[in-house]
Scaffold this motif. Structure first.
Motif, mmCIF file in Angstrom:
data_model
loop_
_atom_site.group_PDB
_atom_site.id
_atom_site.type_symbol
_atom_site.label_atom_id
_atom_site.label_comp_id
_atom_site.label_asym_id
_atom_site.label_seq_id
_atom_site.Cartn_x
_atom_site.Cartn_y
_atom_site.Cartn_z
ATOM 1 N N TYR A 716 36.095 32.386 36.469
ATOM 2 C CA TYR A 716 35.826 32.704 37.819
ATOM 3 C C TYR A 716 34.256 32.283 37.740
ATOM 4 O O TYR A 716 33.472 32.506 36.983
ATOM 5 N N SER A 717 33.682 31.817 39.075
ATOM 6 C CA SER A 717 32.302 31.676 39.159
ATOM 7 C C SER A 717 32.018 32.952 39.887
ATOM 8 O O SER A 717 32.503 33.656 40.306
ATOM 9 N N LYS A 718 30.411 33.000 40.420
ATOM 10 C CA LYS A 718 30.022 33.992 41.202
ATOM 11 C C LYS A 718 30.410 33.978 42.485
ATOM 12 O O LYS A 718 30.760 35.169 43.164
ATOM 13 N N LYS A 719 30.939 32.822 42.951
ATOM 14 C CA LYS A 719 31.525 32.866 44.112
ATOM 15 C C LYS A 719 32.778 33.433 44.439
ATOM 16 O O LYS A 719 33.332 33.883 45.363
ATOM 17 N N LYS A 720 33.352 33.751 43.132
ATOM 18 C CA LYS A 720 34.765 34.383 43.179
ATOM 19 C C LYS A 720 34.579 35.749 42.250
ATOM 20 O O LYS A 720 35.899 36.159 41.916
ATOM 21 N N ALA A 721 33.413 36.414 42.426
ATOM 22 C CA ALA A 721 33.205 37.579 41.970
ATOM 23 C C ALA A 721 34.126 38.802 42.296
ATOM 24 O O ALA A 721 34.470 39.618 41.676
ATOM 25 N N HIS A 722 34.515 38.615 43.603
ATOM 26 C CA HIS A 722 35.306 39.692 44.149
ATOM 27 C C HIS A 722 36.776 38.921 44.736
ATOM 28 O O HIS A 722 37.403 39.600 45.452
ATOM 29 N N TYR A 723 36.898 38.083 44.010
ATOM 30 C CA TYR A 723 38.392 37.236 44.270
ATOM 31 C C TYR A 723 39.399 38.198 43.597
ATOM 32 O O TYR A 723 39.454 38.500 42.358
ATOM 33 N N MET A 724 40.570 38.332 44.520
ATOM 34 C CA MET A 724 41.625 39.284 43.954
ATOM 35 C C MET A 724 42.860 38.343 43.581
ATOM 36 O O MET A 724 43.485 38.170 42.628
ATOM 37 N N GLY A 725 43.450 37.854 44.635
ATOM 38 C CA GLY A 725 44.529 36.825 44.442
ATOM 39 C C GLY A 725 45.927 37.277 43.651
ATOM 40 O O GLY A 725 46.503 38.450 43.839
ATOM 41 N N PRO A 726 45.974 36.720 42.569
ATOM 42 C CA PRO A 726 46.849 37.393 41.577
ATOM 43 C C PRO A 726 46.738 38.614 41.039
ATOM 44 O O PRO A 726 47.686 39.220 40.548
ATOM 45 N N ASP A 727 45.581 39.167 41.018
ATOM 46 C CA ASP A 727 45.151 40.370 40.374
ATOM 47 C C ASP A 727 45.126 41.529 41.310
ATOM 48 O O ASP A 727 44.772 42.856 40.941
ATOM 49 N N GLN A 728 45.613 41.394 42.721
ATOM 50 C CA GLN A 728 45.392 42.224 43.739
ATOM 51 C C GLN A 728 46.124 43.382 43.591
ATOM 52 O O GLN A 728 45.695 44.700 43.774
ATOM 53 N N GLN A 729 47.430 43.423 43.052
ATOM 54 C CA GLN A 729 48.175 44.569 42.708
ATOM 55 C C GLN A 729 47.708 45.591 41.928
ATOM 56 O O GLN A 729 47.620 46.786 42.080
ATOM 57 N N ASP A 730 47.045 45.076 40.694
ATOM 58 C CA ASP A 730 46.540 45.909 39.749
ATOM 59 C C ASP A 730 45.201 46.437 40.448
ATOM 60 O O ASP A 730 45.124 47.769 40.163
ATOM 61 N N TYR A 731 44.362 45.707 41.462
ATOM 62 C CA TYR A 731 43.300 46.439 41.716
ATOM 63 C C TYR A 731 43.674 47.722 42.869
ATOM 64 O O TYR A 731 43.205 48.761 42.765
ATOM 65 N N TYR A 732 44.987 47.318 43.591
ATOM 66 C CA TYR A 732 45.352 48.227 44.533
ATOM 67 C C TYR A 732 45.810 49.648 43.894
ATOM 68 O O TYR A 732 45.329 50.798 44.126
ATOM 69 N N ASP A 733 46.519 49.251 42.602
ATOM 70 C CA ASP A 733 47.073 50.388 41.966
ATOM 71 C C ASP A 733 45.861 51.316 41.103
ATOM 72 O O ASP A 733 45.983 52.583 41.113
ATOM 73 N N ASP A 734 45.066 50.524 40.727
ATOM 74 C CA ASP A 734 43.843 51.322 40.080
ATOM 75 C C ASP A 734 43.205 52.343 40.820
ATOM 76 O O ASP A 734 42.887 53.404 40.779
ATOM 77 N N LEU A 735 42.728 51.808 42.264
ATOM 78 C CA LEU A 735 42.308 52.646 43.256
ATOM 79 C C LEU A 735 43.029 53.776 43.644
ATOM 80 O O LEU A 735 42.556 55.053 43.814
ATOM 81 N N ALA A 736 44.403 53.524 43.915
ATOM 82 C CA ALA A 736 45.353 54.527 44.350
ATOM 83 C C ALA A 736 45.182 55.665 43.200
ATOM 84 O O ALA A 736 45.627 56.958 43.334
ATOM 85 N N THR A 737 45.637 55.202 41.800
ATOM 86 C CA THR A 737 45.761 56.073 40.885
ATOM 87 C C THR A 737 44.372 57.067 40.646
ATOM 88 O O THR A 737 44.424 58.350 40.372
ATOM 89 N N THR A 738 43.223 56.390 40.726
ATOM 90 C CA THR A 738 41.892 56.950 40.560
ATOM 91 C C THR A 738 41.855 58.111 41.482
ATOM 92 O O THR A 738 41.252 59.090 41.284
#
Length: 782
Positions: A716-738
């Protein structure tokens, strides 16, 4: 009836459009290689490549001093956009749009220098020179419309002692850019709009600029600190020193006259019977028609006017006469009318140089022309807005071009003084189905289709606000200008837009939710300055109509790029999509759309070259290349930086690590947006309420660093520093669990992926799909 039109600038184009509209055959003789007249920029000064005079007074970086709402034609306004004051290139593009819309280009003879016009019995003999071949061409016409403008022959006053001055003496006609005047001491003589503008331009590089004038209005204008004002010049004392009428003296390297122009028609033979006496042109009926030979007309002589609108009105008047649908008075009656008009002018104290000045009298002039020809008048609002904008120029030279206007009706306009950030275009339908766009606890009403229009989504957001009683908390028309720490709190300055009053408040926390479709990201293509058409960004796109019959290049193969390609292809002659997206290569488009790899350069001849070495010509280029994250209201002390769209230091892509009472909602991209915003807001509000704690700043930074290292490892480049795409479910689950809160159901993400694939597989039909969610894991397509 065959009419010759001299010049293909704004006046000549209006004349050709009206002549054709009245069924009058016309031929436009244009000395340049392209249309646009004074709006064509050239570096040439003096002579052109063929050795003929250069009459352009256009300079680099010019922006109009009247708003676009005044500068359109009555039947062809300038396309809507998020500003009122346009660049030279944008006006030139508009004139090309106008010519193409009315199919005028076919009547223009380019590179034709008119050498002589003289009467030939009851017609007109015109000698012109084809500049490239130097061949002389003689034609006879029934009528002639002279549209050569009046920025050709500079007025240069002679000051006592001028021969002593050893620096450069020039006229604004020769000015092209400020760079040659770097670190110089400059005297600008004359404070009309051009004098004010050039003083401002040159002050950016000059050591200092002195503006010498006797204009009352200019006294109120504020300038940069290196600009001062003086009265009229008395004399030039020596090689550098100039004395003013107040006895003061200054030294200069350059003197620039911004003192206007003489009306000049060097091609008119004396047998035409037209004279120019200190800019008083005679004998003209209604400042345009030759009284003795009324088949000759001058379009655009009056000044201090709404130029394009007036050109159109004058052309309508004369072309109705040519077509036989109206008559003129006898020469005797026309002369009496003209003498009465001029006596009225002399009684007002006008000089011969002001013989054709309209200014405060222009609306009466327009109404008189319209009534005499039984044609539509110029709307009063156009004149009112012109007067307002001229006042603004003299009141606030540094900022007036940031004003934005909208015409409400024939009498009324409104002024917008703040930026517009919307990137919404007409007829937009969502590129995700409503089943993905729900909030977790508030759903779109059930309806027949999944892909909704912009008004449907806006209605849903209003329903959401009403359901949760949120509107009482919203302060509308409040523009945030500054956010900064205030102890362990936050000071926020905002402006009430209607009253322009500043409001300062203190808050314990701040949630930044301003979106990230504000500042376009535009990659610079080598040779871009060679392109003569329109270059824009998708943020400025509103509807496809302005691209009718054009050759359009779209750069960028994301969802917006694909969507705009598809929309524009419905009216364009040809659309090329330039991209490097593997997904976009799968898309099927209408037959007038082709795909190309990345752009390599724009060649000297204006052609666009791609990295496969193929080349094509275009009328317009539109970047669909995304946006920069932009927070102009954040003070440096907030500690937030944006590095090529990597916003930091953020814990979990949202919380300011060093000041965790500041949170940014909606930063991640390629996500289920409404669901994400709700989840992030629940997370942060639990922290604000005290029902969950955050790690230490050190631990949050370690987690951020680990996350970013993982992203860099994926390429990923800096322009994609906040790109989720295929990883978004893991991001959502992490927020919800925390935060120990309800997660986003997997079915939402699964459906998001299915829909994204459908966009790239079938851009033409994917919005006809309909979906239904069965449970937290499954959906069906119906």
């Amino acid at each position: 009836m065959r009419v010759a039109i001299i010049g293909a600038g704004a006046a000549g184009l209006a004349s050709a459009r009206q002549a054709v509209g009245e069924g009058v055959e016309c031929e436009v003789l244009e000395m340049a290689a392209e249309l646009g007249g004074t709006w064509v920029y050239t570096d040439d000064v003096g002579k052109d490549r063929y050795g003929f005079p250069v009459y352009s007074a256009m300079y680099k970086g010019l922006r109009t001093n009247l708003p676009k709402e005044v500068m359109g034609y009555p039947d062809f306004p300038i396309p809507e956009q998020n500003k009122s004051y346009l660049t030279q290139a944008e006006i030139l593009e508009f004139l090309n749009l106008y010519a193409d819309h009315f199919n005028i280009r076919q009547f223009i003879r380019f590179n034709r220098m008119v050498a002589e016009i003289r009467p030939f019995e009851d017609k007109w003999q015109i000698k012109s020179i084809d500049k490239p071949t130097r061949n002389e061409i003689i034609d006879v016409y029934d009528a002639v419309m002279i549209c050569n403008g009046h920025y050709n022959d500079p007025i240069i006053p002679k000051f006592p002692g001028e021969e002593k001055f050893k620096g450069k003496i020039g006229h604004s006609h020769q000015y092209r850019s400020p760079e040659p005047f770097k670190n110089q001491r400059i005297l600008v003589v004359g404070a009309g709009p051009s004098g004010l503008d050039l003083a401002l331009h040159m002050s950016s590089v000059a050591k200092y600029v002195v503006l010498s004038h006797h204009t009352k209005e200019a006294v109120n204008t504020e300038y940069p600190s290196n600009v001062s004002k003086k009265p009229d010049v008395l004399r030039i004392k020596d090689a550098e020193e100039v004395e003013f009428v107040d006895g003061s003296c200054c030294r200069f390297d350059t003197i620039f006259y911004c003192t206007g122009y003489k009306y000049n028609f060097p091609f008119l033979h004396e047998s035409c019977g037209v004279t120019v006496d200190e800019n008083h042109i005679q004998p003209l009926y209604k400042h345009m028609i030759h009284i003795e030979r009324p088949s000759m007309c001058f379009i655009g002589i009056p000044f201090n006017v709404c130029a394009f609108q007036m050109f159109d009105l004058q052309a309508r008047f004369f072309c109705k006469y040519l077509a036989g649908s109206m008559s003129l008075p006898t020469p005797c009656m026309m002369r009496m009318d003209t003498e009465k008009d001029m006596q009225n002018r002399w009684s007002k104290g006008y000089t011969k140089r002001q013989a054709h000045l309209m200014g405060p009298d222009q609306l009466s002039y327009y109404e008189d022309l319209a009534a005499a020809a039984n044609t539509s008048p110029i709307a009063p609002v156009i004149v009112k807005l012109r007067d307002e904008s001229v006042k603004r120029l003299y009141d606030d030279l540094l900022n007036f071009r940031e004003d934005r206007y909208k015409i409400v009706n024939k009498e009324t306009f409104v002024k917008y003084g703040f930026p517009i950030y919307s990137a919404m275009y007409k007829d937009l339908r969502t590129n995700l189905p409503k089943e993905v766009m729900n909030y977790p606890d508030f759903y779109f009403p059930e309806q027949e289709r999944s892909y909704l229009t912009q008004p449907k989504v806006l209605d849903f957001l209003n329903q959401y606000a009403d359901h949760f009683n949120l509107k009482r908390l919203i302060r509308f028309n409040r523009m945030v200008t500054d956010i900064r720490p205030f102890g362990d709190q936050w000071q926020i300055k905002s402006i009430d837009k209607p009253t322009k009053k500043e409001i300062v408040n203190i808050y314990d926390a701040v949630m930044v939710c301003n979106g990230h479709n504000n500042e376009p990201f535009i990659a610079k293509i080598p040779g871009e300055e060679n392109f003569k058409g329109k270059i824009s960004h998708s943020r400025q796109y509103r509807s496809p109509e302005e691209y009718t019959d054009q050759r359009v290049l779209i750069i960028g193969g994301g969802p917006s790029g694909l969507d705009i390609v598809y929309l524009i292809s419905s009216v364009a002659q040809h659309v090329v999509l330039s991209h490097h997206s593997e997904l976009a290569t799968l898309s099927k488009f209408p037959s007038n759309v082709t795909k190309k790899p990345d752009v390599s350069q724009i060649k000297d001849n204006g052609e666009v070259e791609f990295i496969d070495n193929s080349c094509e010509r275009f009328d317009a280029i539109m970047y669909c290349t995304g946006y920069k994250y932009n927070y102009p209201f954040l003070h440096d002390s907030c500690g937030v930086t944006v590095d090529n769209n990597w916003v930091k230091p953020f814990y979990k892509h949202m919380i300011n690590i060093d000041r965790p009472t500041m949170c940014f909602i909606g930063i991640p991209t390629y996500v289920c947006a409404f669901q994400l915003c709700d989840l992030q807001a629940r997370f942060f509000c639990k922290y604000l309420k005290g029902t969950m704690s955050l790690p230490s700043s050190e631990d949050m930074r370690m987690e951020m660093d680990k996350d970013m290292q993982n992203r860099w490892a994926k390429g990923y480049s800096k322009k994609k520093a906040h790109y989720m795409g295929p990883d978004q479910q893991d991001y959502y689950d992490d927020l919800a669990t925390t935060a120990n809160i309800t997660p986003i159901p997997p079915v939402i993400v699964k459906l998001w992926h299915e829909c994204l694939k459908r966009i790239f597989d079938d851009i033409q039909n994917f919005r006809e799909d309909n979906y239904k969610i069965i449970d937290n894991e499954n959906f069906i397509r119906i």
